[in-house]
Design an enzyme around this catalytic site. Sequence first.
Site, PDB file in Angstrom:
ATOM      1  N   TYR A 162      -5.896  11.164   3.971  1.00  0.00           N
ATOM      2  CA  TYR A 162      -4.573  11.512   3.351  1.00  0.00           C
ATOM      3  C   TYR A 162      -4.607  12.089   2.172  1.00  0.00           C
ATOM      4  O   TYR A 162      -5.329  12.680   1.638  1.00  0.00           O
ATOM      5  CB  TYR A 162      -3.547  10.094   3.234  1.00  0.00           C
ATOM      6  CG  TYR A 162      -3.678   9.558   4.764  1.00  0.00           C
ATOM      7  CD1 TYR A 162      -2.799  10.342   5.844  1.00  0.00           C
ATOM      8  CD2 TYR A 162      -4.324   8.552   5.082  1.00  0.00           C
ATOM      9  CE1 TYR A 162      -2.763   9.761   7.112  1.00  0.00           C
ATOM     10  CE2 TYR A 162      -4.183   8.125   6.605  1.00  0.00           C
ATOM     11  CZ  TYR A 162      -3.459   8.781   7.533  1.00  0.00           C
ATOM     12  OH  TYR A 162      -3.394   8.249   8.669  1.00  0.00           O
ATOM     13  N   GLY A 181      -9.408  -6.193   8.471  1.00  0.00           N
ATOM     14  CA  GLY A 181      -8.113  -5.304   9.260  1.00  0.00           C
ATOM     15  C   GLY A 181      -8.025  -5.791  10.451  1.00  0.00           C
ATOM     16  O   GLY A 181      -6.912  -6.462  10.871  1.00  0.00           O
ATOM     17  N   GLN A 234       0.877  -1.115   0.132  1.00  0.00           N
ATOM     18  CA  GLN A 234      -0.055   0.058  -0.039  1.00  0.00           C
ATOM     19  C   GLN A 234       1.020   1.206  -0.005  1.00  0.00           C
ATOM     20  O   GLN A 234       1.717   1.438   0.857  1.00  0.00           O
ATOM     21  CB  GLN A 234      -0.866   0.073   1.023  1.00  0.00           C
ATOM     22  CG  GLN A 234      -1.846   1.158   1.079  1.00  0.00           C
ATOM     23  CD  GLN A 234      -2.969   1.485   2.409  1.00  0.00           C
ATOM     24  OE1 GLN A 234      -1.998   1.681   3.605  1.00  0.00           O
ATOM     25  NE2 GLN A 234      -3.982   1.271   2.358  1.00  0.00           N
TER      26      GLN A 234
END
Length: 379
Positions: free
Chosen positions: A185, A330, A102
């Site tokens: 982000y 996750g 990622q």
Amino acid sequence: MSSVTSLFQPLKVGSITIQNRIQMSALTRNRAPNTVPTELMKDYYVQRARGGAGLIVTEGTLITRQGTEWEYVPGIWSPEQVSGWKKITDAVHTEGTYIYAQLWHLGRVSHPDAPQQKLAGTPVYAPSAIAARGGKFRFLPGEPGYTTPTEIEDPTAIIEQFRQAAENAKAAGFDGVELHGATGYLVTQFLDSGSNKRTDQWGGSVENRARFGLEVLKALKSVFGENVGIKVSPAGGYNDVGMTLEETLETFRYFISQADQLGLSYITLLRYVPHLDIEIDGKLRATQHDILGSYRSSIKNAKVFLTGAVGAEEGTKLVEEGKIDGAAIGLNHVTHPDVANRIRDGKPLDNVPNWQTMMMGPGDETKWHIGYTDYPAAA
């Protein structure tokens, strides 16, 4: 026959075929001293490869030096980092699992006083000179929050950094890359009208605000072809992003549909989860809405993964209904090295999270395995 059989059918993702439809979603683990991947990190990923994950997506990996809130996150700009990642990808492949990197740029939520930002010798950059509210840099004196960034003069320079990061990821043996387009982000900062006030081709209209993320995806595809994915979180919240519902729907339906037309391997939709929301001025920041229902129809080509507290039962049902192709898990992958195997075998996900070490190892580096590689697999 197990009730979760549909989660354990092979799935073609880009040019590879993964053994099941369970993706290990990216989560920051903060165990890379001086940003270089270590043997301990290799142990962590190998555990989860052995645990049956169909596709592993690494923790967010910095494409260039940035002053993050997490002092020990890994990067992928130097030969030492590439070498460290190569040991990890080789070990994961030995276990029969595929792994994507990622790729991550924080934009305005870096801090100028963080050691890595100082080493970079550059300001904290963002689409516009607008500070995010909140933040806490725990390792800096006074635990400061976010600061006002410097507006990026030429976004194409950062697009080139993403392309070079993809080249490095290829050299490190990754099977593909995922663009971090979620949780406030840099890609989200360009998309969001609250953080992007530019009046050039990179701001203003939906098409202009989407341009940066789409151009980054094209750059990544120039290296990895169809083995490029993206993760998005339209609900916003975290890191002080979020628009009105009407503008959110218009922006993300356009961006997702255009990204899908590029020929991506997958798009991961992160739905609203409370722990990724923040409170500002007494109100929750996120724009809560049905993420899967709102954007699934915009995806015609890429595989679709859903993440955000997706359990085995729900994931199975959604796969069987054709609403998703797989589940991206996750938190449970942090606390259980063998999530997929447990789901397959009908065993509970009953390891108790160590919240103190969830995102950050103990101060003593020799104890970084605590809350990291010491969670047991099921008997």
